[in-house]
Design a protein around this motif. Structure first.
Motif: not given
Length: 72
Positions: A6-29
């Motif tokens: 689960r932790e590995r999946e969460t890390r991968n989802r988080l990295l993929a989300t940031l990869s798709a948002n090149k300008d970055g995201l806040t913790i809330s986002d």
């Protein structure tokens, strides 16, 4: 699914989300997009930043995280 999976999946989802948002995201986002509690998202971001995979910039009271650019 085990805790480590689960932790590995969460890390991968988080990295993929940031990869798709090149300008970055806040913790809330990030917590909203991934359906994570704010504190959980913050923990993962801190670990990934310590591993030198992410960087953040402060904008007012918010931290905007994005993937660290690979130097060639």
């Amino acid at each position: 699914m085990s805790r480590s999976e689960r932790e590995r999946e969460t890390r991968n989802r988080l990295l993929a989300t940031l990869s798709a948002n090149k300008d970055g995201l806040t913790i809330s986002d990030i917590s909203r997009v991934l359906g994570l509690h704010y504190t959980t998202a913050s923990k993962y971001l801190a670990v990934l930043e310590a591993e030198n995979k992410l960087m953040h910039r402060d904008i007012g009271m918010a931290k905007v995280f994005k993937l660290k650019e690979v130097e060639t």
